[in-house]
Motif scaffolding. Structure first.
Motif, mmCIF file in Angstrom:
data_model
loop_
_atom_site.group_PDB
_atom_site.id
_atom_site.type_symbol
_atom_site.label_atom_id
_atom_site.label_comp_id
_atom_site.label_asym_id
_atom_site.label_seq_id
_atom_site.Cartn_x
_atom_site.Cartn_y
_atom_site.Cartn_z
ATOM 1 N N GLY A 15 -36.854 -30.949 -10.815
ATOM 2 C CA GLY A 15 -35.750 -31.908 -10.737
ATOM 3 C C GLY A 15 -34.377 -31.366 -11.061
ATOM 4 O O GLY A 15 -33.416 -31.698 -10.395
ATOM 5 N N SER A 16 -34.278 -30.536 -12.091
ATOM 6 C CA SER A 16 -32.972 -30.035 -12.500
ATOM 7 C C SER A 16 -33.145 -28.822 -13.409
ATOM 8 O O SER A 16 -34.239 -28.545 -13.901
ATOM 9 N N LYS A 17 -32.051 -28.138 -13.644
ATOM 10 C CA LYS A 17 -32.060 -27.016 -14.577
ATOM 11 C C LYS A 17 -32.451 -27.510 -15.973
ATOM 12 O O LYS A 17 -33.226 -26.852 -16.672
ATOM 13 N N ASP A 18 -31.925 -28.668 -16.375
ATOM 14 C CA ASP A 18 -32.261 -29.221 -17.683
ATOM 15 C C ASP A 18 -33.760 -29.469 -17.819
ATOM 16 O O ASP A 18 -34.373 -29.111 -18.831
ATOM 17 N N ALA A 19 -34.352 -30.093 -16.808
ATOM 18 C CA ALA A 19 -35.786 -30.398 -16.859
ATOM 19 C C ALA A 19 -36.615 -29.115 -16.890
ATOM 20 O O ALA A 19 -37.619 -29.036 -17.613
ATOM 21 N N LEU A 20 -36.199 -28.114 -16.135
ATOM 22 C CA LEU A 20 -36.900 -26.837 -16.148
ATOM 23 C C LEU A 20 -36.756 -26.176 -17.515
ATOM 24 O O LEU A 20 -37.716 -25.608 -18.047
ATOM 25 N N PHE A 21 -35.573 -26.270 -18.109
ATOM 26 C CA PHE A 21 -35.362 -25.714 -19.441
ATOM 27 C C PHE A 21 -36.291 -26.380 -20.456
ATOM 28 O O PHE A 21 -36.942 -25.703 -21.264
ATOM 29 N N PHE A 22 -36.364 -27.709 -20.442
ATOM 30 C CA PHE A 22 -37.245 -28.419 -21.370
ATOM 31 C C PHE A 22 -38.703 -28.021 -21.153
ATOM 32 O O PHE A 22 -39.445 -27.821 -22.124
ATOM 33 N N ALA A 23 -39.105 -27.900 -19.903
ATOM 34 C CA ALA A 23 -40.488 -27.503 -19.616
ATOM 35 C C ALA A 23 -40.756 -26.083 -20.113
ATOM 36 O O ALA A 23 -41.823 -25.802 -20.672
#
Length: 193
Positions: A49-57
């Motif tokens: 979905g987004s860079k933020d979501a990938l970072f959290f994952a």
């Protein structure tokens, strides 16, 4: 009919984690993530979905791996104190490894926790779990007489973790091995009776 996904999520998370870990959140761009994960932009955005979501994952991926690793080290010997000493020595060896990027959780706390309550909570969740595991092992040590009864396992665990986090940060300054060993030896000495 939807196309099946053609990537391994764990591999993608590991690759993205390595990029974020090496360059930080703000130092990472989508082109680096696309190159590292070998996914096209549509697939990467479709999956996360987004860079933020990938970072959290990626942060969750690292956090879970860290908990497993620490758990393994804290029980690598029958003796609770010897296990804790082995873990401290392992951390010290990582700190002096020039190719090591420190602890992704600690790095993230330094870079982002003041900017995002959600990140602060996420990092705290993993660090607190490590603290609980360490306190439990210190309680075991007290129970078998390896540390004195007047030592508070939770307070000692917090002190050890604060020192380890400090070592992780110090590692970013390329300290001498002698300095890191001296600090870790002082920490290990705390575990005497």
């Amino acid at each position: 009919m939807a196309r099946p996904k053609e990537y391994d999520r764990e591999t993608v998370l590991s690759e993205a984690m390595n990029v974020f870990w090496a360059t930080g959140y703000f130092g990472t761009n989508m082109n680096q993530l696309i190159k590292a994960t070998r996914l096209n932009p549509g697939s990467l955005y479709g999956a996360f979905g987004s860079k933020d979501a990938l970072f959290f994952a990626a942060l969750d991926h690292y956090g879970k791996m860290s908990i497993e690793s620490v758990q393994s080290m804290l029980y690598c010997h029958d003796s609770p104190v010897e296990s804790i000493r082995a873990w401290i020595r392992m951390v010290a060896s990582e700190v002096t490894d020039k190719d090591n990027h420190g602890c992704f959780l600690v790095n993230t706390a330094i870079e982002l926790s003041g900017r995002s309550h959600e990140i602060q909570e996420r990092v705290n969740t993993y660090l607190e779990e490590i603290g609980r595991m360490l306190a439990t092992r210190l309680e075991d040590a007290r129970g078998v007489g390896e540390i004195s009864n007047d030592k508070d396992p939770e307070a000692v665990a917090s002190f050890i973790l604060c020192t380890i986090w400090g070592l992780r940060v110090l590692g970013e300054t390329s300290p001498s091995e002698a300095k890191v060993v001296a600090i870790s030896n002082q920490l290990i000495a705390l575990l005497g009776k």
